[in-house]
Design an enzyme around this catalytic site. Structure first.
Site, PDB file in Angstrom:
ATOM      1  N   ASP A  95       1.010  -1.535   0.068  1.00 14.42           N
ATOM      2  CA  ASP A  95      -0.082   0.253   0.107  1.00 14.42           C
ATOM      3  C   ASP A  95       1.007   0.736   0.068  1.00 14.42           C
ATOM      4  O   ASP A  95       0.924   2.321   0.941  1.00 14.42           O
ATOM      5  CB  ASP A  95      -1.180   0.160   1.227  1.00 14.42           C
ATOM      6  CG  ASP A  95      -1.884   1.260   1.134  1.00 14.42           C
ATOM      7  OD1 ASP A  95      -1.881   1.900   0.181  1.00 14.42           O
ATOM      8  OD2 ASP A  95      -2.861   0.914   1.884  1.00 14.42           O
ATOM      9  N   THR A  96       1.448   2.166  -1.221  1.00 19.76           N
ATOM     10  CA  THR A  96       2.357   3.689  -1.232  1.00 19.76           C
ATOM     11  C   THR A  96       1.330   4.316  -0.883  1.00 19.76           C
ATOM     12  O   THR A  96       2.326   5.307  -0.469  1.00 19.76           O
ATOM     13  CB  THR A  96       2.565   2.934  -2.752  1.00 19.76           C
ATOM     14  OG1 THR A  96       1.565   3.128  -3.534  1.00 19.76           O
ATOM     15  CG2 THR A  96       3.541   1.931  -3.625  1.00 19.76           C
TER      16      THR A  96
END
Length: 156
Positions: free
Chosen positions: A26-27
């Site tokens: 999850d950037t």
């Protein structure tokens, strides 16, 4: 580890304090979050005053009281002090992704979708080089025009 953007979510495994966990890459998350139901009962945690804000605000939020040793998907050494809350799956945030050397690569379509699919099936990872250690040539070799015929075996 590499994952193409598709209908499937990009998940990978990490080992935190010897416990293997799977999480969503999850950037958009600043910090990594462990699902409360996966947090070992004997690992210390404390309730936090600050909440987690994303699409939904989490109410019951904890944080590890210790900085934990972590191994990334390719055994990259890292440390993390994750948040813990009731979420359906673990989230690997930028705090870990940066230590793992994660990259987002958007390659130009130099090749047809079919040839890209074939290369991917053969183990090619976009952005990595070819070869056993993925350290080979990363870009196509360009042909150079040789106007002088030197080195071609052509008699002068």
């Amino acid at each position: 580890w590499a994952s193409q953007v598709s209908e499937n979510r990009p998940v990978c495994k990490a080992v935190i304090q010897g416990k293997q966990l799977e999480g969503l890459v999850d950037t958009g998350a600043d910090v990594s979050i462990i699902a409360l139901n996966q947090w070992p009962k004997n690992w210390p945690k404390q309730k936090t005053v600050t909440g987690l804000v994303g699409i939904v605000t989490a109410s019951e939020v904890y944080q590890s009281t210790e900085i934990l040793h972590c191994l990334g998907p390719h055994n990259q050494e890292s440390t993390v002090q994750p948040m813990i809350t009731s979420i359906p799956l673990n989230l690997w945030g930028r705090d870990l992704l940066q230590q793992w050397g994660a990259e987002i690569t958007m390659t130009a379509t130099l090749y047809s979708p079919m040839s890209q699919k074939i290369m991917t099936k053969m183990g090619y990872i976009p952005g990595k080089g070819l070869g056993k250690n993925e350290d080979g040539i990363k870009v196509p070799i360009e042909a150079k025009i040789n106007h002088g015929r030197e080195g071609t075996g052509y008699p002068f």
